[in-house]
Design a protein around this motif. Structure first.
Motif, PDB file in Angstrom:
ATOM      1  N   HIS A 138      -9.036  10.830   0.337  1.00  0.00           N
ATOM      2  CA  HIS A 138      -9.163  11.741   1.675  1.00  0.00           C
ATOM      3  C   HIS A 138      -8.848  13.210   0.891  1.00  0.00           C
ATOM      4  O   HIS A 138      -8.209  13.534  -0.101  1.00  0.00           O
TER       5      HIS A 138
ATOM      6  N   SER B 227       0.654  -1.203  -0.006  1.00  0.00           N
ATOM      7  CA  SER B 227       0.191  -0.132   0.091  1.00  0.00           C
ATOM      8  C   SER B 227       0.780   1.105   0.061  1.00  0.00           C
ATOM      9  O   SER B 227       1.926   1.485   0.436  1.00  0.00           O
TER      10      SER B 227
ATOM     11  N   ASP C 237      -4.504  11.633  -0.890  1.00  0.00           N
ATOM     12  CA  ASP C 237      -4.882  12.792  -0.276  1.00  0.00           C
ATOM     13  C   ASP C 237      -4.726  13.862  -1.094  1.00  0.00           C
ATOM     14  O   ASP C 237      -3.748  14.029  -1.880  1.00  0.00           O
TER      15      ASP C 237
ATOM     16  N   ILE D  34       0.901   5.689  -0.029  1.00  0.00           N
ATOM     17  CA  ILE D  34       0.264   7.094   0.059  1.00  0.00           C
ATOM     18  C   ILE D  34       0.489   7.986  -1.108  1.00  0.00           C
ATOM     19  O   ILE D  34       1.818   8.249  -1.403  1.00  0.00           O
TER      20      ILE D  34
ATOM     21  N   ARG E 132      -7.419   4.622   7.023  1.00  0.00           N
ATOM     22  CA  ARG E 132      -6.268   5.028   6.513  1.00  0.00           C
ATOM     23  C   ARG E 132      -6.464   5.061   5.019  1.00  0.00           C
ATOM     24  O   ARG E 132      -5.995   6.073   4.190  1.00  0.00           O
ATOM     25  N   ALA E 133      -7.030   4.112   4.538  1.00  0.00           N
ATOM     26  CA  ALA E 133      -6.988   3.861   3.001  1.00  0.00           C
ATOM     27  C   ALA E 133      -8.073   4.703   2.410  1.00  0.00           C
ATOM     28  O   ALA E 133      -9.059   5.353   2.980  1.00  0.00           O
ATOM     29  N   GLY E 134      -8.190   4.794   1.218  1.00  0.00           N
ATOM     30  CA  GLY E 134      -9.308   5.599   0.331  1.00  0.00           C
ATOM     31  C   GLY E 134      -8.833   7.036  -0.040  1.00  0.00           C
ATOM     32  O   GLY E 134      -7.614   7.515   0.050  1.00  0.00           O
TER      33      GLY E 134
ATOM     34  N   THR F  50     -13.799   9.859   1.779  1.00  0.00           N
ATOM     35  CA  THR F  50     -14.005   9.505   2.982  1.00  0.00           C
ATOM     36  C   THR F  50     -13.077  10.351   4.031  1.00  0.00           C
ATOM     37  O   THR F  50     -12.298  10.547   3.797  1.00  0.00           O
TER      38      THR F  50
ATOM     39  N   ASP G 275      -7.048   0.204  -1.560  1.00  0.00           N
ATOM     40  CA  ASP G 275      -5.879  -0.175  -0.507  1.00  0.00           C
ATOM     41  C   ASP G 275      -5.078   1.049  -0.256  1.00  0.00           C
ATOM     42  O   ASP G 275      -4.478   1.292   0.773  1.00  0.00           O
ATOM     43  N   TRP G 276      -4.989   2.084  -1.288  1.00  0.00           N
ATOM     44  CA  TRP G 276      -4.043   3.079  -1.140  1.00  0.00           C
ATOM     45  C   TRP G 276      -4.618   4.157  -0.598  1.00  0.00           C
ATOM     46  O   TRP G 276      -5.883   4.347  -0.247  1.00  0.00           O
ATOM     47  N   ARG G 277      -3.805   5.195   0.218  1.00  0.00           N
ATOM     48  CA  ARG G 277      -4.293   6.242   0.816  1.00  0.00           C
ATOM     49  C   ARG G 277      -4.148   7.471  -0.387  1.00  0.00           C
ATOM     50  O   ARG G 277      -3.086   7.813  -0.859  1.00  0.00           O
TER      51      ARG G 277
ATOM     52  N   ARG H 241      -8.315   5.870  -6.935  1.00  0.00           N
ATOM     53  CA  ARG H 241      -8.995   4.974  -5.744  1.00  0.00           C
ATOM     54  C   ARG H 241      -9.518   3.852  -6.300  1.00  0.00           C
ATOM     55  O   ARG H 241      -9.749   2.781  -5.761  1.00  0.00           O
TER      56      ARG H 241
END
Length: 475
Positions: A122, A3, A32, A5, A118-120, A114, A28-30, A23
């Motif tokens: 943002h 995963s 931002d 960021i 942590r994931a999703g 979301t 499973d990645w974050r 996404r």
């Protein structure tokens, strides 16, 4: 693959679409999205617009591969009756208000963003001002927060317009000058009968003129640019074959002669000249890549204005509205150079040396900068851009139109492609040239997502004309 960021700088169209696509590919990645404005997904093009501002491509060319598609989403809204009727009942061929495309992207984001886990996808409300010090990767925000990331993508969109230069630059530091017509407060204290000078006669001028008319402005309006050229109008119908195979590389002047020959042939056959320019569109990145630095400079300085008015066209409804304003004398356009400004009690008196000879004196209450987005990346002092430039993490191209990249990977001062710092959209114009319209940006984003999730080295597959074959007509 582990995963990761991803920090995306900019929450306009490019940043939003990249976030949505990443996404979908790697839930499973974050991811931002860093954006200072309260609303994301709209940017200037789809946020700072009024109901009369139309997309200058048909609905079919704004499809992004999202679900629901743009046409299906519009069909549910019930706001496209007039536009669809104008297009002969065909939603795909209709020109929608820009606001609706912004609403569409914003609706997609509302279901995807979301605040949990942590994931999703943002959203971080703030402005990135510099990179974190090596070996750390990430960004520092104006409020002191640090956003660590494995991958940083610059999706900052178009830069604010620059003052147009010329004589008597003191004007640009006075309240008479409106530097950015897309600013929220640009016209808040404008009088309805105030005479206005618009510097520029391109699509920005058209948007401003229509917006002023809708808000009830009735004063005299003079729009000035060096050549006085206006954007041309979309016209439906006809087809024209691709004709540049085997003729690239060729100089700008050689291609100009070839295009004129094809336009003449098309007109003889009753095919609109617009189809000839549509046939060129898939080859634009290949042409640009094939030119030397001097040929690119020659094109930008001498041929770009005429290319732009034929390539970046007005929707028919917009063209008709502008024509009505000009026919009624509410707005006048003039080709020439501004020779100087002189203060008067009601504003400024401007002297214009007309392109066809003679001088014109015009008294304006305000002067509005309609020259379009800024592009001097070699000098612009936006904090993050300046930081990248000064620490050698990125370099501006010789024309100053963006950062040098290799298939979105940012090149450092020594010409090395980064394995974690990428760019999208207008920032990458030195490599792609025309990378401000939705179809091209979608292709660019799809390629970047494929690279990021597959870990295929950036630039390992060269951009070819075939990547753009399905773009279709329009801007």
């Amino acid at each position: 693959m582990s995963s990761k960021i991803v920090a995306i700088v900019g929450g306009g169209f490019s940043g939003a679409l990249l976030g949505l696509k990443l996404r979908e590919a790697r839930p499973d990645w974050r991811i931002d999205i860093i954006e200072a404005k309260p609303r994301i997904g709209r940017g200037i093009a789809y946020g700072a617009c009024a109901p009369e501002h139309m997309l200058n491509v048909p609905v079919a060319r704004m499809e992004l591969g999202l679900s629901p598609g743009f046409a299906d989403w519009l069909a549910r809204g019930g706001e496209m009756e007039d536009a669809v009727a104008e297009a002969g009942g065909d939603m795909a061929a209709a020109f929608a208000p820009r606001r609706l495309f912004g609403d569409y992207i914003e609706a997609q984001l509302k279901t995807a963003v979301t605040t949990r886990g942590r994931a999703g996808l943002h959203v971080i409300r703030g402005e990135a001002v510099r990179l974190l010090a090596a070996p750390r990767r990430g960004l520092l925000l104006t409020d002191g927060r640090e956003v660590e990331a494995d991958i940083v993508v610059l999706a900052m969109g178009n830069l604010p317009p620059r003052p147009p230069g010329g004589p008597d630059r003191w004007l640009y530091d006075t309240g008479t000058f409106i530097p950015d017509p897309w600013a929220v407060d640009a016209f808040q204290d404008l009088e309805d009968d105030e005479p206005l000078l618009l510097i520029g006669t391109g699509l920005t001028m058209v948007d401003v003129a229509l917006h002023l008319d809708k808000r009830g402005h009735r004063g005299a309006v003079l729009a000035v640019s060096r050549r006085g050229l206006l954007p041309q109008t979309h016209r439906a119908g006809g087809n024209w074959r691709a004709f540049l195979q085997g003729r690239i590389p060729a100089s700008p002047l050689a291609l100009l002669r070839l295009v004129r020959q094809e336009v003449a042939r098309a007109q003889e056959q009753g095919v609109p000249w617009q189809r000839v320019f549509d046939a060129i569109r898939p080859a634009v990145p290949t042409i640009w890549e094939s030119w030397s630095a001097e040929q690119r400079r020659q094109f930008v300085r001498h041929l770009r204005p005429r290319w732009d008015i034929h390539r970046h066209r007005m929707a028919p409804r917009v063209a008709n509205a502008l024509h009505d304003l000009m026919q009624s004398g509410r707005i006048e356009t003039l080709g020439g150079r501004i020779a100087g400004f002189r203060e008067i009690p009601a504003g400024v008196a401007v002297t214009v040396r007309a392109r066809k000879g003679g001088e014109r004196l015009f008294e304006a209450g305000r002067v509005i900068n309609c020259t379009g987005p800024g592009a001097d990346f070699g000098r612009i002092a936006i904090p993050l851009i300046a930081d990248l430039r000064e620490r050698g993490a990125a370099r501006a191209d010789p024309l100053g139109i963006g950062f040098e990249t290799s298939d979105c990977a940012v090149l450092d001062a020594n010409g090395r492609a980064s394995d974690w710092l990428f760019a999208l959209g207008p920032l990458t114009r030195p490599a792609w040239w025309e990378i401000v319209a939705v179809p091209e940006i979608k292709i660019q984003i799809d390629r970047l997502v494929d690279h990021l999730v597959s870990e295929v080295p950036a630039g390992s597959r060269r951009l070819t004309t075939s990547d753009f074959l399905d773009i279709g007509e329009g801007i």
